[in-house]
Design an enzyme around this catalytic site. Sequence first.
Site, short mmCIF file in Angstrom:
data_model
loop_
_atom_site.label_atom_id
_atom_site.label_comp_id
_atom_site.label_asym_id
_atom_site.label_seq_id
_atom_site.Cartn_x
_atom_site.Cartn_y
_atom_site.Cartn_z
N GLU A 86 85.93 15.24 25.29
CA GLU A 86 85.50 15.30 26.68
C GLU A 86 85.91 13.92 27.35
OE1 GLU A 86 81.64 15.82 27.97
OE2 GLU A 86 82.18 15.85 29.89
N GLU A 133 76.70 21.47 34.30
CA GLU A 133 76.07 20.39 33.70
C GLU A 133 75.54 19.47 34.93
OE1 GLU A 133 76.97 17.34 30.32
OE2 GLU A 133 78.31 17.04 32.06
#
Length: 282
Positions: free
Chosen positions: A144, A238
């Site tokens: 990520e 998220e």
Amino acid sequence: MTLTGAHAFIWAGDWSPEGARRAIAGAAAAGLDFIEIPLLHPDAVDVEGTRALLDEYGVTCTTGLGLPREAHITVAPDRAAAFLKSAVDVASRLGSPVLTGAIYTHLGTLTGKPPTEEELATTARVLKDVARYAADQGVALGVENINRYETYLINLASQALEMVKRIDEPNTFVHLDTYHMNIEEKGFYEPIVAMGEHLQYVHLSESDRGIPGTGNVHWDDVFRGLQAIGYQGRMAMESFAAVNPDIIGATAMWRDVVGDPQRLVTDGFAFLRQKAAAYGLG
Ligand code: MN
């Protein structure tokens, strides 16, 4: 049909038995397929208890992490490898098919310099070793990209893709996060399209980590990009409505950007589902 889930920090700041139940019950109530479990302390996870809760609520899981400060990959590659392998063990025992996130950095460790070629080579070498170890356990690794204030190693989608190509293992993929993209990229559509089949995990997060649809992320460009590549990977909302002491310093979430946590879940998922459906991803 892409799998839809959410990060556990929406409901709980730790993976204690109480936090785990709150997060898994919350994901089930929201109709989600999976919960992303933080493995910041893999050895402390109650694997059997977590599996029982997942079964009870009919939810699957993924796992994510950032490295501990003392295991920052370029400074302590052997420690990073050992930590990541212990996390892979826990991911596998939990039944998670992926270990993803900031797997190459401690969030908040900066050098005041750009990454050196030696640092990137070390990162790729360690992650290749861990990827092979993970492949034997049926676990894939996600890289990520994280914004410049939390890491200096991989800020852009293109840098995440470069690292994945450098690792060169079939069980390694790119993981994008719209919060970090909003800081680092020129836009959303083109970086997503450039990832193609390498993109297999997306954190859907608003520009202030608050409720999706209330900030500066260009959501139509995000979903148009995912549609263009025929995205088949996972999508996880998220936010950090719950405070975790290990990452609050790096994420600098000093204000309450969510307000009512229940609105994050109801309004956030309603917005994301409507957008996903509009672009054929629901
Ligand atoms: Mn993220």
